[in-house]
Design an enzyme around this catalytic site. Sequence first.
Site, PDB file in Angstrom:
ATOM      1  N   GLU A 118       0.822  -1.226   0.000  1.00 15.26           N
ATOM      2  CA  GLU A 118       0.000   0.000   0.000  1.00 15.26           C
ATOM      3  C   GLU A 118       0.849   1.266   0.000  1.00 15.26           C
ATOM      4  O   GLU A 118       0.409   2.320  -0.427  1.00 15.26           O
ATOM      5  CB  GLU A 118      -0.977   0.008   1.186  1.00 15.26           C
ATOM      6  N   HIS A 160       5.536  -0.010  12.058  1.00 13.68           N
ATOM      7  CA  HIS A 160       5.487  -1.206  11.199  1.00 13.68           C
ATOM      8  C   HIS A 160       6.841  -1.537  10.583  1.00 13.68           C
ATOM      9  O   HIS A 160       7.030  -2.642  10.074  1.00 13.68           O
ATOM     10  CB  HIS A 160       4.446  -1.038  10.086  1.00 13.68           C
ATOM     11  N   ASP A 196      -1.355   2.564  19.158  1.00  9.81           N
ATOM     12  CA  ASP A 196      -1.920   2.698  17.808  1.00  9.81           C
ATOM     13  C   ASP A 196      -2.888   1.543  17.567  1.00  9.81           C
ATOM     14  O   ASP A 196      -2.693   0.446  18.098  1.00  9.81           O
ATOM     15  CB  ASP A 196      -0.769   2.665  16.787  1.00  9.81           C
TER      16      ASP A 196
HETATM   17  C1  OKP Z   1      -0.332   2.455   9.750  1.00 13.31           C
HETATM   18  B1  OKP Z   1      -0.361   2.882  11.238  1.00 13.31           B
HETATM   19  C2  OKP Z   1      -6.507   0.981   3.748  1.00 13.31           C
HETATM   20  C3  OKP Z   1      -5.771  -0.136   4.455  1.00 13.31           C
HETATM   21  C4  OKP Z   1      -4.550   0.367   5.169  1.00 13.31           C
HETATM   22  C5  OKP Z   1      -2.418  -0.212   6.092  1.00 13.31           C
HETATM   23  C6  OKP Z   1      -2.587   0.422   7.431  1.00 13.31           C
HETATM   24  C7  OKP Z   1      -1.313   1.020   7.948  1.00 13.31           C
HETATM   25  C8  OKP Z   1      -1.518   1.694   9.276  1.00 13.31           C
HETATM   26  N1  OKP Z   1      -7.196   0.465   2.619  1.00 13.31           N
HETATM   27  N2  OKP Z   1      -3.663  -0.677   5.532  1.00 13.31           N
HETATM   28  O1  OKP Z   1      -0.300   1.786  12.125  1.00 13.31           O
HETATM   29  O2  OKP Z   1      -1.475   3.696  11.602  1.00 13.31           O
HETATM   30 ZN    ZN Z   2      -2.333   2.537  12.956  1.00 13.48          ZN
END
Ligand code: OKP
Ligand code: ZN
Length: 343
Positions: A118, A160, A196
Site C-alpha cells: 500500500e 510497522h 496505535d
Molecule cells: C499504519 B499505522 C486501507 C488499508 C490500510 C495499512 C494500514 C497502515 C496503518 N485500505 N492498511 O499503524 O497507523
Molecule cells: Zn495505525
Amino acid sequence: MKVFFSEEHRRHFPQAELCGGEFVTPFERPSRVEYVLGRLKEQGLTDIVAPGPVDMAPIRTLCDPGYLDFLENAWDEWKAEGFAGEVIAANFPARRMQISRPPRNIDGKVGYYSLASETALTNGTWAAALSSAASAQAAQAHVAAGAKSAFALCRPPGHHATADMFGGYCFLNNAALVAEAFRRDGAGRVAILDIDFHHGNGTQDIFYGRGDVFFASLHGAPEDAFPYFLGYADETGIGAGEGANANYPMLPGTAYDVWSGALDTALARIRAFGAEALVISLGTDAYKDDPISFFKLDCPDFLDAGRRIGSHGLPTVFCMEGGYAIQQVGINTVNVLEGFLDA
Ligand code: OKP
Ligand code: ZN
C-alpha cells in the site's frame, strides 16, 4: 512538554496508496500533522522546536545496511529503470522462496525490502523518514537530559518498519530508535507501549529476542486487521526475550471499557518489568470514526488513557504514529499528552 517536529516531513507525499484495488490519496498525508500542530497551539503546548541533524550511527546499528542503501537509492534506481510512477512493491518473497538473496533489479528489491504494497516511496521519502527519526532522537535526548517527557511529532510513522522492511506507511522505526537510545544512555530496562490501532509488528520484531526492552501492543486482532500476520496474544518473546512481549488483540467494535482494561494490564506488566523509561507509540486510530480502523474510542477516552499512562510517573517519550480521521487527529493526539501531564 516540549515538542520536536521537522517541516521536512512534507518531502514524503506520495500521490497514491493501493486500497481495495484502487489508487487513492494516501490516508497518511502531510495535513495530518497540521491538525496536531494546530491543537498543540490551541492548548498552550507551544514549545515546538525543530530537531538537530539526524544521528546516522544509531540508525546504522539498528537497521540492515542493504535496507538503508535501498531506501536511499530506490527512487533513482526506479527512475533509471524507466518506470514512470512512484515506487510500489508488486513482487514478494512468499512461502518457500529465497529470502537471503536481495535481487539486483529495483522491481525485485522493493518487494524484498517491504512487507506490504500500500505504501509508495517517492523522491523525498528518505529525507522525510530521516527527519522523522531526528525528531524521535531529539525528544529522547531531551528526556535523557532530565525532562519528564517529550513529544516527537513524527511523520512518516515508524512502528510497522522492521530493521529491513518498510510498509504500513512506515520506513524507519522511530520508537525502536528511542528505546535503544535510552539503553545506550544507561537505562537498564526500557518499555515500549504501542496504543496505535494497528499492531506494532516492526517494533515487536526488533526486540522479540531481547529481555531488556519490553514491548506491549493494543491493537485490532490480526485475524481482522493489518498487518494480519503478527500480533497474536501467544507471541510472548523468544530466548532472552521470553516474557518481554505482550500483545492485546481486540475484536471489531471494541470500546473504551474493554480497551482501557487492556491498557491497565499492559501498564501493570511494564511496571512489574521494572522499566526505567517508557516509549509510547502514539497512534489515535482507535478513534471511533477512523476511516481504516474498527475500535470505538471517543475523544475524552484519549484524555483518560493519557492520565493512566502518566500515573506511572516514568520518563516518557511519545512518538507519533497513526490516526486518519484528520479533523480529530489533533484533538485525540493532544488529549493523550494533556492527560499525561495532568496525571
Ligand atoms: C499504519 B499505522 C486501507 C488499508 C490500510 C495499512 C494500514 C497502515 C496503518 N485500505 N492498511 O499503524 O497507523
Ligand atoms: Zn495505525
